[in-house]
Design an enzyme around this catalytic site. Structure first.
Site, PDB file in Angstrom:
ATOM      1  N   HIS A  58     -28.301   7.837 -64.077  1.00  0.00           N
ATOM      2  CA  HIS A  58     -29.399   6.892 -64.292  1.00  0.00           C
ATOM      3  C   HIS A  58     -29.478   6.582 -65.785  1.00  0.00           C
ATOM      4  O   HIS A  58     -29.111   7.414 -66.630  1.00  0.00           O
ATOM      5  CB  HIS A  58     -30.725   7.508 -63.857  1.00  0.00           C
ATOM      6  CG  HIS A  58     -30.890   7.648 -62.379  1.00  0.00           C
ATOM      7  ND1 HIS A  58     -32.122   7.695 -61.782  1.00  0.00           N
ATOM      8  CD2 HIS A  58     -29.983   7.753 -61.380  1.00  0.00           C
ATOM      9  CE1 HIS A  58     -31.981   7.823 -60.478  1.00  0.00           C
ATOM     10  NE2 HIS A  58     -30.679   7.871 -60.210  1.00  0.00           N
ATOM     11  N   GLU A  60     -31.882   6.563 -67.872  1.00  0.00           N
ATOM     12  CA  GLU A  60     -32.683   7.503 -68.665  1.00  0.00           C
ATOM     13  C   GLU A  60     -31.910   8.789 -68.960  1.00  0.00           C
ATOM     14  O   GLU A  60     -31.908   9.281 -70.096  1.00  0.00           O
ATOM     15  CB  GLU A  60     -33.979   7.874 -67.942  1.00  0.00           C
ATOM     16  CG  GLU A  60     -34.866   6.715 -67.601  1.00  0.00           C
ATOM     17  CD  GLU A  60     -34.657   6.209 -66.172  1.00  0.00           C
ATOM     18  OE1 GLU A  60     -33.506   5.916 -65.795  1.00  0.00           O
ATOM     19  OE2 GLU A  60     -35.655   6.093 -65.441  1.00  0.00           O
ATOM     20  N   CYS A  88     -37.932   7.886 -62.134  1.00  0.00           N
ATOM     21  CA  CYS A  88     -38.012   8.666 -60.897  1.00  0.00           C
ATOM     22  C   CYS A  88     -38.297  10.128 -61.276  1.00  0.00           C
ATOM     23  O   CYS A  88     -38.259  10.488 -62.463  1.00  0.00           O
ATOM     24  CB  CYS A  88     -36.695   8.541 -60.127  1.00  0.00           C
ATOM     25  SG  CYS A  88     -35.300   9.398 -60.898  1.00  0.00           S
ATOM     26  N   CYS A  91     -35.487  11.713 -63.508  1.00  0.00           N
ATOM     27  CA  CYS A  91     -35.451  11.225 -64.883  1.00  0.00           C
ATOM     28  C   CYS A  91     -36.662  11.703 -65.681  1.00  0.00           C
ATOM     29  O   CYS A  91     -36.540  12.058 -66.852  1.00  0.00           O
ATOM     30  CB  CYS A  91     -35.351   9.708 -64.895  1.00  0.00           C
ATOM     31  SG  CYS A  91     -33.768   9.129 -64.244  1.00  0.00           S
TER      32      CYS A  91
END
Length: 161
Positions: A58, A60, A88, A91
């Site tokens: 992801h 992040e 999420c 993250c």
């Protein structure tokens, strides 16, 4: 001071949004992130889950890893994370563990957001590190790129021109 923060937030979010656009061009979910240290961007990233076939790639997480490398420290307590989509749980957990100072996000995520949309994970009283969270920065622009991406995906799955 407030006007300066608004300008900075918009500037840095616009930079993250450029990365989300790059992700979309790579057929990745268009999420972009930047890490800011001492009022300058030290890391830029976007989702690469499809490209890398890595479930944790992801934007992040990649940004946090990059910042730790740049600063030669896992403690990112002098850094802010700008991301185009509400983080999420994974993250947000990574951000908490990195001791990030502040998370600024664009669009809310009603399906997986951990900063208030689905969970309010960052505010849990049992956590040993608290993060300031600011949501809704350039929310319309950040939401539009996601909506457009998924609309095009659905259209291509139906075989429509």
């Amino acid at each position: 001071m407030i006007a300066e923060d608004v300008f900075s937030n918009a500037y840095f979010m616009a930079e993250a949004l450029k990365l989300a656009e790059q992700a979309a061009l790579c057929d990745e979910v268009p999420v972009g992130a930047v890490i800011v240290h001492e009022n300058r961007i030290i890391v830029r990233s976007y989702n690469t889950r499809e490209l890398s076939q890595n479930p944790i790639a992801h934007a992040e997480v990649l940004a946090l890893q990059g910042a730790a490398s740049v600063l030669n420290s896992w403690r990112l307590d002098q850094c802010d994370l700008y991301v185009t989509l509400e983080p999420c749980p994974m993250c947000l957990g990574a951000a908490i563990n990195s001791r990030i100072k502040k998370i600024i996000y664009g669009a809310s995520d009603p399906k997986a957001g951990a900063c208030g949309s689905v969970l309010n994970f960052y505010a849990h009283p049992g956590l040993n590190h608290s993060i300031e969270v600011v949501g809704g920065v350039m929310a319309e622009e950040c939401g539009t790129i996601l909506s457009d991406f998924f609309r095009a995906k659905r259209k291509s799955l139906k075989g429509s021109p």
